[in-house]
Design a protein around this motif. Structure first.
Motif, PDB file in Angstrom:
ATOM      1  N   ASN A  10       0.328 104.389  25.174  1.00 29.68           N
ATOM      2  CA  ASN A  10      -0.673 104.990  26.066  1.00 29.68           C
ATOM      3  C   ASN A  10      -0.671 106.510  25.993  1.00 29.68           C
ATOM      4  N   SER A  32       3.919  98.172  17.329  1.00 33.18           N
ATOM      5  CA  SER A  32       2.683  97.450  17.638  1.00 33.18           C
ATOM      6  C   SER A  32       1.644  97.633  16.530  1.00 33.18           C
ATOM      7  N   LYS A 171      11.639 117.643  34.378  1.00 32.63           N
ATOM      8  CA  LYS A 171      10.763 116.469  34.577  1.00 32.63           C
ATOM      9  C   LYS A 171      11.294 115.578  35.705  1.00 32.63           C
TER      10      LYS A 171
HETATM   11  P1  NAD Z   1       3.880 102.812  26.117  1.00 35.53           P
HETATM   12  O1  NAD Z   1       4.740 101.638  26.440  1.00 35.53           O
HETATM   13  O2  NAD Z   1       2.396 102.709  26.296  1.00 35.53           O
HETATM   14  O3  NAD Z   1       4.132 103.275  24.593  1.00 35.53           O
HETATM   15  C1  NAD Z   1       5.367 103.258  23.965  1.00 35.53           C
HETATM   16  C2  NAD Z   1       5.139 102.892  22.501  1.00 35.53           C
HETATM   17  O4  NAD Z   1       6.386 102.944  21.816  1.00 35.53           O
HETATM   18  C3  NAD Z   1       4.586 101.476  22.314  1.00 35.53           C
HETATM   19  O5  NAD Z   1       3.418 101.530  21.519  1.00 35.53           O
HETATM   20  C4  NAD Z   1       5.727 100.732  21.619  1.00 35.53           C
HETATM   21  O6  NAD Z   1       5.280  99.752  20.700  1.00 35.53           O
HETATM   22  C5  NAD Z   1       6.420 101.875  20.902  1.00 35.53           C
HETATM   23  N1  NAD Z   1       7.806 101.580  20.549  1.00 35.53           N
HETATM   24  C6  NAD Z   1       8.777 101.034  21.299  1.00 35.53           C
HETATM   25  N2  NAD Z   1       9.923 100.941  20.598  1.00 35.53           N
HETATM   26  C7  NAD Z   1       9.665 101.459  19.370  1.00 35.53           C
HETATM   27  C8  NAD Z   1      10.446 101.650  18.206  1.00 35.53           C
HETATM   28  N3  NAD Z   1      11.723 101.271  18.164  1.00 35.53           N
HETATM   29  N4  NAD Z   1       9.851 102.206  17.134  1.00 35.53           N
HETATM   30  C9  NAD Z   1       8.557 102.578  17.184  1.00 35.53           C
HETATM   31  N5  NAD Z   1       7.760 102.432  18.252  1.00 35.53           N
HETATM   32  C10 NAD Z   1       8.317 101.865  19.343  1.00 35.53           C
HETATM   33  O7  NAD Z   1       4.469 104.022  26.979  1.00 35.53           O
HETATM   34  P2  NAD Z   1       3.712 105.380  27.351  1.00 35.53           P
HETATM   35  O8  NAD Z   1       2.962 105.201  28.626  1.00 35.53           O
HETATM   36  O9  NAD Z   1       3.025 105.904  26.143  1.00 35.53           O
HETATM   37  O10 NAD Z   1       4.967 106.312  27.719  1.00 35.53           O
HETATM   38  C11 NAD Z   1       5.780 106.888  26.713  1.00 35.53           C
HETATM   39  C12 NAD Z   1       6.766 107.825  27.396  1.00 35.53           C
HETATM   40  O11 NAD Z   1       6.050 108.845  28.109  1.00 35.53           O
HETATM   41  C13 NAD Z   1       7.667 107.133  28.433  1.00 35.53           C
HETATM   42  O12 NAD Z   1       8.953 107.670  28.336  1.00 35.53           O
HETATM   43  C14 NAD Z   1       7.010 107.471  29.768  1.00 35.53           C
HETATM   44  O13 NAD Z   1       7.937 107.490  30.840  1.00 35.53           O
HETATM   45  C15 NAD Z   1       6.465 108.854  29.478  1.00 35.53           C
HETATM   46  N6  NAD Z   1       5.306 109.266  30.296  1.00 35.53           N
HETATM   47  C16 NAD Z   1       4.297 108.388  30.529  1.00 35.53           C
HETATM   48  C17 NAD Z   1       3.217 108.790  31.315  1.00 35.53           C
HETATM   49  C18 NAD Z   1       2.071 107.843  31.592  1.00 35.53           C
HETATM   50  O14 NAD Z   1       1.251 108.153  32.480  1.00 35.53           O
HETATM   51  N7  NAD Z   1       1.944 106.733  30.867  1.00 35.53           N
HETATM   52  C19 NAD Z   1       3.165 110.092  31.834  1.00 35.53           C
HETATM   53  C20 NAD Z   1       4.194 110.975  31.538  1.00 35.53           C
HETATM   54  C21 NAD Z   1       5.269 110.553  30.759  1.00 35.53           C
END
Ligand code: NAD
Length: 297
Positions: A10, A32, A171
């Motif tokens: 995301n 994915s 953070k």
């Molecule tokens: P998400 O789950 O949508 O995306 C994570 C991605 O990482 C997925 O596509 C998954 O397939 C991939 N992944 C997992 N293990 C992997 C591996 N071993 N190798 C390669 N790819 C791998 O999560 P997100 O919402 O994108 O969040 C990512 C980070 O950002 C998190 O740490 C979250 O806390 C932080 N964050 C999220 C938000 C938000 O609003 N979503 C805001 C600020 C910070």
């Protein structure tokens, strides 16, 4: 610049698109297939493992993974980046993880000759898509200066917070305060309305008085007070309760390691935990007000 990017979810997906838009060349990897397809359709080159990213002629690698366990695996695992990346390639982890893990991974990278920054973000998926994220960066000043122009393609505020791990410190401290302040606003709004006040009038008074904060004036949890807040669209979108719960867990865990009391942070964590256990983990975190309202508006 040729950049490696791992974690196209995301947040990482739209961040990678902004790097492509800025003219950078990207080699990407995600577990994915759907996430990979979206990035490749936008012009990125697919790699089939972290090793393949490390072996591509990249000058910089960015990771945006769910949690510390994934970051450790991707960097420190036998099939991970550090065993295969060329020295001098800069590494930037933008995942939100605990400061201690960030420092441990950065130390391991530096021992192998790879400069590393922790650069978690705030601004959510909207900020990731718009390229207006805030980056809180930990690492040396020289490495920060090198990374700054790249981060600027994905964000608006790029802040150097100090040495390794300090980006994560900023953070978790900010998000702990946000979690607490949202509960405070929810409690005050519920009390005022239950005692007979109109919610919009009460919010107006708070927002011009000493109780004002971001949770009251930009993201008010009471439905109908702010047209564009998640509260006015059934608490959909926004910042999920489970993501807030994750960040509060990082704050209380980091606090435990140094024996620093975080009394309200721990209480907030338990309130969101109960709210999530009741099946509300997918709702925006401002929905925590539902634990106070006598009649759900
Ligand atoms: P998400 O789950 O949508 O995306 C994570 C991605 O990482 C997925 O596509 C998954 O397939 C991939 N992944 C997992 N293990 C992997 C591996 N071993 N190798 C390669 N790819 C791998 O999560 P997100 O919402 O994108 O969040 C990512 C980070 O950002 C998190 O740490 C979250 O806390 C932080 N964050 C999220 C938000 C938000 O609003 N979503 C805001 C600020 C910070």
């Amino acid at each position: 610049m040729h950049i490696g990017f791992l974690g196209l979810g995301n947040m990482g997906g739209p961040m990678a698109l902004n790097l492509l838009k800025a003219g950078h060349r990207l080699t990407v990897f995600d577990l994915s297939p759907e996430a990979m397809t979206r990035a490749v359709e936008a012009g990125a080159t697919a790699a089939d493992s972290p090793i393949a990213v490390a072996r591509a002629p990249v000058e910089l690698i960015i990771t945006m993974l769910p949690a510390a366990i994934h970051v450790r695996q991707v960097y420190l695992g036998s099939q991970g980046l550090l065993n295969h990346v060329r020295p001098d390639v800069m590494l930037i982890d933008s995942s939100t993880i605990d400061p201690m893990s960030a420092r441990e991974v950065a130390r391991a990278a530096q021992e192998r000759g790879n400069p590393m920054l922790d650069a978690p973000v705030s601004g959510g998926t909207g900020g990731a898509a718009a390229g207006t994220l805030t980056f809180m960066v930990g690492g040396s000043a020289a490495d920060f200066d090198r990374a700054q122009p790249i981060l600027a393609a994905m964000g608006k505020n790029i802040v150097h917070c100090g040495d390794s791990g300090n980006g994560q410190v900023a953070k978790v401290a900010n998000n702990m305060l946000l979690g607490i302040s949202m509960i405070g606003v929810a409690e005050a709004m519920s009390l005022g309305v239950s005692l007979g006040m109109d919610p919009a009038v009460l919010a107006g008074v708070i927002n011009t008085s000493s109780g004002r904060c971001w949770s009251s004036d930009t993201y008010n949890p009471y439905p109908g007070v702010l047209e564009n807040a998640p509260a006015s669209r059934g608490y959909s979108g926004g910042f999920g309760t489970d993501l807030m719960l994750k960040d509060l867990g990082l704050a209380t865990e980091a606090a435990k390691q140094i024996r620093q009391p975080v009394i309200l942070g721990a209480l907030a964590q338990q309130l969101y935990q109960r709210f999530s256990a009741d099946g509300n983990g997918g709702l925006d975190f401002s929905a925590i007000i539902q634990t106070y309202l006598r009649q759900q508006p």
